[in-house]
Design a protein around this motif. Sequence first.
Motif, mmCIF file in Angstrom:
data_model
loop_
_atom_site.group_PDB
_atom_site.id
_atom_site.type_symbol
_atom_site.label_atom_id
_atom_site.label_comp_id
_atom_site.label_asym_id
_atom_site.label_seq_id
_atom_site.Cartn_x
_atom_site.Cartn_y
_atom_site.Cartn_z
ATOM 1 N N HIS A 6 33.273 41.575 40.595
ATOM 2 C CA HIS A 6 33.979 40.436 40.011
ATOM 3 C C HIS A 6 35.202 40.102 40.851
ATOM 4 O O HIS A 6 35.516 40.798 41.822
ATOM 5 C CB HIS A 6 34.378 40.735 38.559
ATOM 6 N N GLY A 7 35.911 39.047 40.465
ATOM 7 C CA GLY A 7 37.160 38.673 41.115
ATOM 8 C C GLY A 7 38.338 39.079 40.253
ATOM 9 O O GLY A 7 38.326 38.880 39.043
ATOM 10 N N MET A 8 39.369 39.650 40.906
ATOM 11 C CA MET A 8 40.602 40.040 40.206
ATOM 12 C C MET A 8 41.786 39.366 40.890
ATOM 13 O O MET A 8 41.802 39.219 42.117
ATOM 14 C CB MET A 8 40.771 41.554 40.218
ATOM 15 N N PRO A 9 42.809 38.988 40.109
ATOM 16 C CA PRO A 9 43.902 38.203 40.683
ATOM 17 C C PRO A 9 44.882 38.983 41.560
ATOM 18 O O PRO A 9 45.646 38.374 42.308
ATOM 19 C CB PRO A 9 44.622 37.646 39.448
ATOM 20 N N SER A 10 44.852 40.309 41.465
ATOM 21 C CA SER A 10 45.846 41.108 42.199
ATOM 22 C C SER A 10 45.181 42.091 43.148
ATOM 23 O O SER A 10 44.124 42.655 42.839
ATOM 24 C CB SER A 10 46.716 41.898 41.209
ATOM 25 N N PRO A 11 45.826 42.352 44.307
ATOM 26 C CA PRO A 11 45.315 43.388 45.207
ATOM 27 C C PRO A 11 45.494 44.769 44.592
ATOM 28 O O PRO A 11 46.506 45.043 43.937
ATOM 29 C CB PRO A 11 46.169 43.216 46.469
ATOM 30 N N SER A 12 44.503 45.630 44.769
ATOM 31 C CA SER A 12 44.583 46.998 44.254
ATOM 32 C C SER A 12 43.569 47.848 45.003
ATOM 33 O O SER A 12 42.848 47.358 45.875
ATOM 34 C CB SER A 12 44.251 47.027 42.743
ATOM 35 N N HIS A 13 43.498 49.135 44.655
ATOM 36 C CA HIS A 13 42.516 50.015 45.306
ATOM 37 C C HIS A 13 41.086 49.668 44.897
ATOM 38 O O HIS A 13 40.146 50.157 45.505
ATOM 39 C CB HIS A 13 42.833 51.486 44.998
ATOM 40 N N HIS A 14 40.906 48.806 43.894
ATOM 41 C CA HIS A 14 39.561 48.396 43.471
ATOM 42 C C HIS A 14 38.955 47.334 44.391
ATOM 43 O O HIS A 14 37.777 47.013 44.263
ATOM 44 C CB HIS A 14 39.590 47.838 42.045
ATOM 45 N N ASN A 15 39.749 46.756 45.289
ATOM 46 C CA ASN A 15 39.209 45.673 46.119
ATOM 47 C C ASN A 15 39.290 45.933 47.614
ATOM 48 O O ASN A 15 39.436 45.017 48.406
ATOM 49 C CB ASN A 15 39.799 44.301 45.740
ATOM 50 N N TYR A 16 39.136 47.194 48.007
ATOM 51 C CA TYR A 16 38.979 47.526 49.426
ATOM 52 C C TYR A 16 37.498 47.696 49.770
ATOM 53 O O TYR A 16 36.759 48.374 49.045
ATOM 54 C CB TYR A 16 39.713 48.828 49.763
#
Length: 203
Positions: free
Chosen positions: A172-182
């Motif tokens: 999915h798409g999330m609005p903030s950078p985090s360790h879930h989107n590497y």
Amino acid sequence: NQITYNLQLCILSKILSYVTCGSLVKLLNTRHNVRLHSHDVKYGSGSGQQSVTGVDSADDSNSYWQIRGKPSATCQRGLPIRCGQAIRITHMTTGRNLHTHHFSSPLSNNQEVSAFGENGEGDDLDVWTVQCGGTFWDRDDAVRFKHVGTDVFLSVTGEQYGHPIRGQREVHGMPSPSHHNYWKAMEGVFIQPSSDPLRHDEL
């Protein structure tokens, strides 16, 4: 002469360490250890478009994606992808582009990510920028993909589907950078500037 030859070898070896335009890759979410995946299975809610998931298997052919330029800009085959460059990520098997829009994802109620278009052509919501730290997208580095149209990051947070895609994870798409989107480029065919494919791992 020898100096020119050595310099060319040095430049070529550096280029070979990058993800290049036209390359066919599997993308691993480094936090959840799943590869970006799609298949001809539609969402039963939201947009009803082709679903995009994360899978544990390293050898599923439905996890290959081609790195391409955005519709309005030519991406020269074999040239390294720059950090910040706008790209399309096209599913090899179905020819649809990685896409997101303002629908809720079915499990987490984040932003739905789908595969959209026909034969590699969709719309402006198929465009993502590569977020990385250097000049080019290095194959050894984890990067983020930020959606140009809606500013979300391509993410996995671990929710699992049941039938008919049991065990696959929601993407999915999330609005903030985090360790879930590497994400990291794994197996694939990396195109060289000479247009000869550089085979890597399983291909």
